[in-house]
Scaffold this motif. Structure first.
Motif, PDB file in Angstrom:
ATOM      1  N   ARG A 127      -2.480   0.121  16.171  1.00  0.00           N
ATOM      2  CA  ARG A 127      -2.069   0.915  17.334  1.00  0.00           C
ATOM      3  C   ARG A 127      -0.800   0.347  17.969  1.00  0.00           C
ATOM      4  NH1 ARG A 127      -7.699   1.227  18.271  1.00  0.00           N
ATOM      5  NH2 ARG A 127      -7.592  -0.619  19.645  1.00  0.00           N
ATOM      6  N   ALA A 128      -0.737  -0.979  18.075  1.00  0.00           N
ATOM      7  CA  ALA A 128       0.448  -1.615  18.670  1.00  0.00           C
ATOM      8  C   ALA A 128       1.699  -1.322  17.842  1.00  0.00           C
ATOM      9  CB  ALA A 128       0.222  -3.127  18.778  1.00  0.00           C
ATOM     10  N   LEU A 129       1.560  -1.391  16.536  1.00  0.00           N
ATOM     11  CA  LEU A 129       2.697  -1.110  15.659  1.00  0.00           C
ATOM     12  C   LEU A 129       3.123   0.350  15.752  1.00  0.00           C
ATOM     13  CD1 LEU A 129       1.686  -3.203  12.525  1.00  0.00           C
ATOM     14  CD2 LEU A 129       3.631  -3.632  14.032  1.00  0.00           C
ATOM     15  N   ALA A 139       7.228  -1.885   8.008  1.00  0.00           N
ATOM     16  CA  ALA A 139       6.345  -1.656   9.154  1.00  0.00           C
ATOM     17  C   ALA A 139       5.275  -0.619   8.832  1.00  0.00           C
ATOM     18  CB  ALA A 139       7.171  -1.219  10.359  1.00  0.00           C
ATOM     19  N   LEU A 140       5.673   0.451   8.164  1.00  0.00           N
ATOM     20  CA  LEU A 140       4.703   1.490   7.808  1.00  0.00           C
ATOM     21  C   LEU A 140       3.657   0.956   6.834  1.00  0.00           C
ATOM     22  CD1 LEU A 140       7.238   4.425   7.489  1.00  0.00           C
ATOM     23  CD2 LEU A 140       5.363   4.306   9.150  1.00  0.00           C
ATOM     24  N   ARG A 141       4.075   0.122   5.910  1.00  0.00           N
ATOM     25  CA  ARG A 141       3.110  -0.489   4.989  1.00  0.00           C
ATOM     26  C   ARG A 141       2.144  -1.415   5.742  1.00  0.00           C
ATOM     27  NH1 ARG A 141       7.520  -1.573   0.086  1.00  0.00           N
ATOM     28  NH2 ARG A 141       7.129   0.400  -0.993  1.00  0.00           N
ATOM     29  N   GLN A 142       2.673  -2.118   6.739  1.00  0.00           N
ATOM     30  CA  GLN A 142       1.796  -3.005   7.508  1.00  0.00           C
ATOM     31  C   GLN A 142       0.778  -2.197   8.316  1.00  0.00           C
ATOM     32  OE1 GLN A 142       1.677  -6.208   7.173  1.00  0.00           O
ATOM     33  NE2 GLN A 142       0.102  -6.594   8.734  1.00  0.00           N
ATOM     34  N   ILE A 143       1.184  -1.058   8.829  1.00  0.00           N
ATOM     35  CA  ILE A 143       0.244  -0.189   9.546  1.00  0.00           C
ATOM     36  C   ILE A 143      -0.879   0.246   8.611  1.00  0.00           C
ATOM     37  CG2 ILE A 143      -0.006   2.081  10.639  1.00  0.00           C
ATOM     38  CD1 ILE A 143       2.851   1.657  11.785  1.00  0.00           C
ATOM     39  N   PRO A 173       0.826  -1.212   0.000  1.00  0.00           N
ATOM     40  CA  PRO A 173       0.000   0.000   0.000  1.00  0.00           C
ATOM     41  C   PRO A 173       0.856   1.255   0.000  1.00  0.00           C
ATOM     42  CG  PRO A 173       0.038  -0.978   2.181  1.00  0.00           C
ATOM     43  CD  PRO A 173       0.712  -1.946   1.264  1.00  0.00           C
ATOM     44  N   SER A 174       0.316   2.312  -0.542  1.00  0.00           N
ATOM     45  CA  SER A 174       1.033   3.585  -0.576  1.00  0.00           C
ATOM     46  C   SER A 174       1.145   4.164   0.828  1.00  0.00           C
ATOM     47  CB  SER A 174       0.295   4.570  -1.490  1.00  0.00           C
ATOM     48  OG  SER A 174       0.948   5.823  -1.486  1.00  0.00           O
ATOM     49  N   VAL A 175       2.336   4.627   1.166  1.00  0.00           N
ATOM     50  CA  VAL A 175       2.577   5.271   2.463  1.00  0.00           C
ATOM     51  C   VAL A 175       2.922   6.736   2.270  1.00  0.00           C
ATOM     52  CG1 VAL A 175       4.075   5.314   4.501  1.00  0.00           C
ATOM     53  CG2 VAL A 175       3.339   3.122   3.544  1.00  0.00           C
ATOM     54  N   LEU A 220      -7.789  -2.812   6.813  1.00  0.00           N
ATOM     55  CA  LEU A 220      -8.549  -4.023   7.136  1.00  0.00           C
ATOM     56  C   LEU A 220      -9.269  -3.903   8.481  1.00  0.00           C
ATOM     57  CD1 LEU A 220      -5.895  -6.683   6.020  1.00  0.00           C
ATOM     58  CD2 LEU A 220      -8.024  -6.114   4.833  1.00  0.00           C
ATOM     59  N   HIS A 221      -9.265  -2.698   9.063  1.00  0.00           N
ATOM     60  CA  HIS A 221      -9.920  -2.426  10.352  1.00  0.00           C
ATOM     61  C   HIS A 221      -9.300  -3.228  11.491  1.00  0.00           C
ATOM     62  CE1 HIS A 221     -12.800  -0.347   7.862  1.00  0.00           C
ATOM     63  NE2 HIS A 221     -13.146  -1.469   7.247  1.00  0.00           N
TER      64      HIS A 221
END
Length: 935
Positions: free
Chosen positions: A579-581, A562-566, A528-530, A572-573
């Protein structure tokens, strides 16, 4: 995470120590990607630092039935360094031994290939494998994947240059084949079933003429599909067979701790040329002509590859790049006259092969730039891909007599399946082609990709009798096609081998061998775009070698992952995960990023993750911190005075109670409050004489650091050294009237406080402009980071100050030293050995070689540690987070421990303080050293 994995992780932590085992979500996400198109989130991340750790891990894996995957640099292109089970991150296997003749090298699995080659350079030798990622990938990865590269071919790969190996079997048996007879005997005693099994498989292969023929036929080209089963034909002793089977085994048969490789001659004189052609067919047709002349490398690039490289080339493209097709060729010689003669011969060959353009490298720098462009081809192509798509990079080999036709058919196949953005490039001398294209993770695209790969397998194996993986190893994305490549008999042999050494499939499950025929279509990355500044990243990992926080918290690649995973979790709600990341990212991603920009130098497409993190710091800065920063920016003189007072008090207290208690106290406060720690090597406030001679030729604007810490505990003064040098050289020097009340603004820039940075920087420019009489006199700054910060400031400045800055000639320490030494070189007597630490700013300003050449020109022997990169201090970042410099300088400290040089030099004061404190060597400013040797 499953409760079972949590309990298993707890038991492993009891065995290895809790610091080595993590189930933290951010750690698991950080290691969920390698350079391939796959993402798998491990359940457990383990750090292994010794063979004892590996043995314990193997025992735990067998008990818990949890598979293991080893990872060193994570530059794998086929998904062999990711897993959804337990991921073992390797650290500290850094042994290095080079015999006096340099004919071989013993290297630990976590040493980077480029570092090992750097240590071999003085012998005019190198290791055989030369992948484009050699500066980033490790010896363990090179051997475990049987990597090759531009010049390597087959004869110089790890399999053929292996001398010995220290390996660990799943049972815990450690085998060192440096004494092959003893290793063979030990294997028979400790592992009788394995010994007997290897003998049986050897005899089986040798007794099956058809199978032996297939093996010889399949290994005539570059081929890293499956196991190196030619070992059953090439070697007699089971221990020797075993060590060669581990080459290219991708961590599925055992663990490689270190290897001894035969090194390759690296003649010092090169003839390197980039040739353009009208078409890919013409370029392919020209390969034979250069090969016949003895070219050690012939690299092919198509139109799309050249366009992607041109887009990100920047200053590395010193000449126009070809547009339609190109060959990069290189010849190497011991004799410079032979090299010069080949330059003329290349011109003739260019005409003979109907080349449309020819660029001959006129220097080592130009040669290096040409190779940088080629080595950056894959990341450059990735950076040009559409947003939110992954990059697929495949790797095949064709018989060279069919290269032109095969490349044409491959291009047609790509277009047929609508991969119109695809590029083709590779090692034409070996018929080894890479093709890359973008793929989104949507189901229709993945199914289309699956059908395309079926057709690729038919094209390569059936039509052209080639290799489906020439050098990137089987991984996940070619595991389903293993039998198509090798046939039923050879594939069955490989499964027998796996059953012998890893019957429960605990080592790198579903890599190389898999029963899942759709494994290559699962777990495709979603990107995903960050932010536009980092979206071009394909997660190749080239940046990690230069980053001081890599291995401590997060590397630049891991920050982006990590930013992409956030972003994914938010979309995906999965708000709890997001929040943890974010919470963990504050420290690991933002606070411990040195933001020094060295990642930009290592990244082939110039992504500066540090700049992005600085921007995030500014956005997330606490209102009180922002207010304090702005207040200090309004009164720089008071800010400098406060720092002077703090350093005076720290030194006075250290003189009273001792240096160690003060250092320990401030280090504790750094961990608690994140205030800067005090180092005994820190400078003291200096007294700098203001000067304004009427016949001034230059202006000196001392840095804020020179004011509050420019006098070393030993009595050196950076500023006064410069003034003494100027006096000796007969150069009247102005010390700016506002010296001591201006700063370049870098401390505010690194915190992302743009308004404060702009204000401070503009005040510096106004003071320098006035002191330089409207830009007529050159302006000297004593810090290479100040000079760089000022050069990068214009986008933020007002029109007036930007115009004034444009008129200023700002000289950093190196440029100023060049001018001074023109008049002082005759005063230098004797020979000196200098260890130089190349600061980040020095490298980002492309002045490292300039300084090395300058010091050599005055008779100095210059040593630049092979492991030198950012020292981790990053202004005050390393003082607030001492774990950064401790990790960043560990290898450099070891490398220079036995060096007894005359001088240790840096061009940045905080770097000098940190280097002196960490290495135990007294680092001094360039000007202090020059002042001493010109007395």
């Amino acid at each position: 995470m499953a409760a079972l994995a949590e309990h298993a992780a707890s038991r492993l932590a009891d065995a290895l120590g809790p610091a080595k085992v993590s189930t933290d979500l951010l750690d698991r996400i950080a290691y969920s990607c390698d350079a391939s198109l796959y993402q798998l989130v491990p359940e457990i991340v383990v750090r292994a630092e010794s063979i004892a750790d590996v043995i314990e891990l193997f025992a735990w894996s067998r008990r818990e039935r949890i598979p293991l995957t080893f990872r060193a640099a994570g530059t794998s292109l086929s998904g062999q360094a990711v897993t959804n089970h337990a991921l073992v991150v390797l650290r500290g296997f850094d042994c290095l031994h080079i015999p006096s003749n340099g004919q071989a090298v013993r290297a630990g699995c976590t040493l980077r290939g480029g570092y090992v080659n750097g240590r071999l350079r003085s012998y005019h030798r190198r290791i055989g494998p030369d992948p484009a990622s050699i500066d980033a990938c490790t010896i363990g990865g090179i051997v475990a994947n049987n990597a090759s590269g531009m010049c390597c071919g087959i004869a110089q790969n790890a399999y053929h240059t292996l001398v010995a190996m220290r390996l660990v079997l799943l049972s815990g048996t450690v085998l060192d084949t440096s004494d092959l007879e003893a290793a063979d005997q030990l294997l028979a005693e400790r592992e009788p079933a394995v010994y007997a099994g290897l003998c049986a498989l050897r005899d089986q292969v040798r007794g099956d003429a058809e199978l032996a023929r297939i093996i010889r036929h399949r290994t005539r080209l570059k081929n890293t599909m499956g196991y190196s089963i030619a070992a059953f034909l090439d070697f007699e002793r089971p221990a020797d067979i075993l060590q060669h089977l581990l080459v290219g085994s991708e961590g599925t048969l055992g663990f490689i701790a270190d290897v001894t490789l035969r090194t390759i001659d690296e003649p010092p004189h090169a003839t390197t040329a980039l040739l353009g052609y009208r078409s890919l067919h013409d370029a392919c047709a020209a390969v034979d002509a250069f090969d016949a002349e003895g070219a050690v490398a012939i690299e092919l690039m198509d139109q799309a590859t050249l366009a992607a490289i041109a887009l990100h080339a920047g200053g590395r493209a010193f000449a126009p790049l070809p547009r339609t097709a190109a060959l990069l060729v290189e010849f190497r010689y011991d004799d410079p006259e032979q090299s010069a003669a080949m330059s003329s011969r290349v011109t003739t060959l260019a005409q003979k092969t109907a080349a449309t353009s020819l660029t001959l490298a006129a220097s080592d720098r130009e040669r290096h730039l040409l190779w940088q462009l080629r080595k950056g081809a894959m990341p450059s192509v990735g950076a040009a891909r559409p947003p939110e798509t992954a990059l697929i990079n495949e790797d095949v080999a064709f018989p060279r007599q069919h290269l032109a036709a095969a490349v044409h058919d491959l291009r047609s196949l790509l277009l047929e399946f609508c991969f119109s953005d695809a590029v083709i490039f590779g090692h034409a001398r070996d018929g080894n082609m890479h093709f890359a294209f973008a793929l989104d993770a949507a189901e229709p695209s993945i199914e289309r990709y699956g059908r395309f790969m079926d057709e690729v397998a038919a094209l390569v194996v059936e039509r052209y009798d080639g290799s489906l993986k020439a050098e990137h190893s089987t991984g996940r994305n070619m595991a389903p096609y293993l039998e198509r490549q090798w046939g039923e008999r050879a594939t069955a042999l490989m499964w027998q081998l796996k059953e012998l050494l890893d019957p429960d499939r605990l080592l790198n499950r579903d890599v190389l061998l898999s029963r899942d025929q759709r494994i290559h279509l699962r777990n495709i990355k979603q990107l995903p775009s960050v932010h536009h500044s980092i979206d071009r990243c394909i997660e190749c990992g080239f940046c990690e070698r230069a980053c001081p926080s890599s291995g401590v918290t997060l590397s630049p690649r891991q920050r982006i992952v990590a930013l992409r995973q956030i972003e994914r979790a938010t979309a995906l709600h999965q708000y709890q995960d997001a929040r943890a990341l974010r919470r963990r990212f504050r420290y690991a991603g933002e606070q411990t990023c040195a933001a020094d920009g060295v990642c930009q130098l290592a990244c082939p497409v110039g992504i500066n993750t540090g700049d992005f993190i600085i921007e995030q710091r500014g956005k997330r800065s606490h209102p009180i911190a922002t207010a304090l920063a702005k207040a200090s920016a309004h009164n720089i003189a008071a800010w400098i005075a406060a720092n002077r007072t703090a350093l005076y008090l720290a030194r006075a207290l250290a003189d009273t109670v001792g240096e160690r208690p003060v250092a320990a106290l401030t280090a504790g406060l750094a961990r608690w409050l994140r205030t800067p720690a005090w180092l005994p090597t820190m400078g003291l406030p200096d007294r700098i004489e203001r000067r304004s001679p009427p016949d001034a030729a230059m202006v000196y604007v001392p840095s804020c650091m020179a004011w509050f810490g420019g006098r070393s505990p030993e009595g050196d003064s950076t500023a006064n050294a410069l003034l003494a040098l100027a006096d000796r050289a007969g150069i009247p020097l102005v010390v700016a009237e506002k010296a001591g009340s201006v700063c370049c603004g870098h401390p505010w820039h690194s915190k992302g406080i743009k308004d404060a940075y702009r204000r401070v920087c503009e005040e510096w420019i106004a003071a320098a402009y006035q002191a330089s009489r409207g830009g007529r006199l050159p302006v000297i700054t004593d810090s290479s980071s100040c000079a760089l910060s000022l050069r990068n400031a214009p986008p933020l400045l007002s029109r007036e100050r930007a115009e004034q800055l444009k008129q200023l000639q700002i000289l950093g320490p190196v440029h100023a030293a060049e001018i001074l030494l023109e008049k002082l070189a005759a005063r230098i007597r004797g020979q000196f050995q200098i260890v130089l630490h190349p600061t980040c700013a020095l490298d980002r300003s492309h002045e490292r070689e300039r300084l090395v050449d300058l010091l050599r020109s005055i008779g100095a022997t210059v040593i630049v540690p092979h492991s030198a990169s950012c020292c981790g201090v990053a202004g005050d970042r390393g003082l607030r987070f001492p774990e950064l410099p401790a990790a960043a300088l560990a290898m450099q400290k070891a490398e220079i421990a036995q060096t007894d040089a005359d001088f240790y030099v840096s061009t940045n004061l905080p770097c000098q303080w940190q280097l002196s404190a960490t290495t135990g060597k007294q680092y001094r400013s360039l000007w202090c050293v020059l002042e001493q040797i010109t007395r």
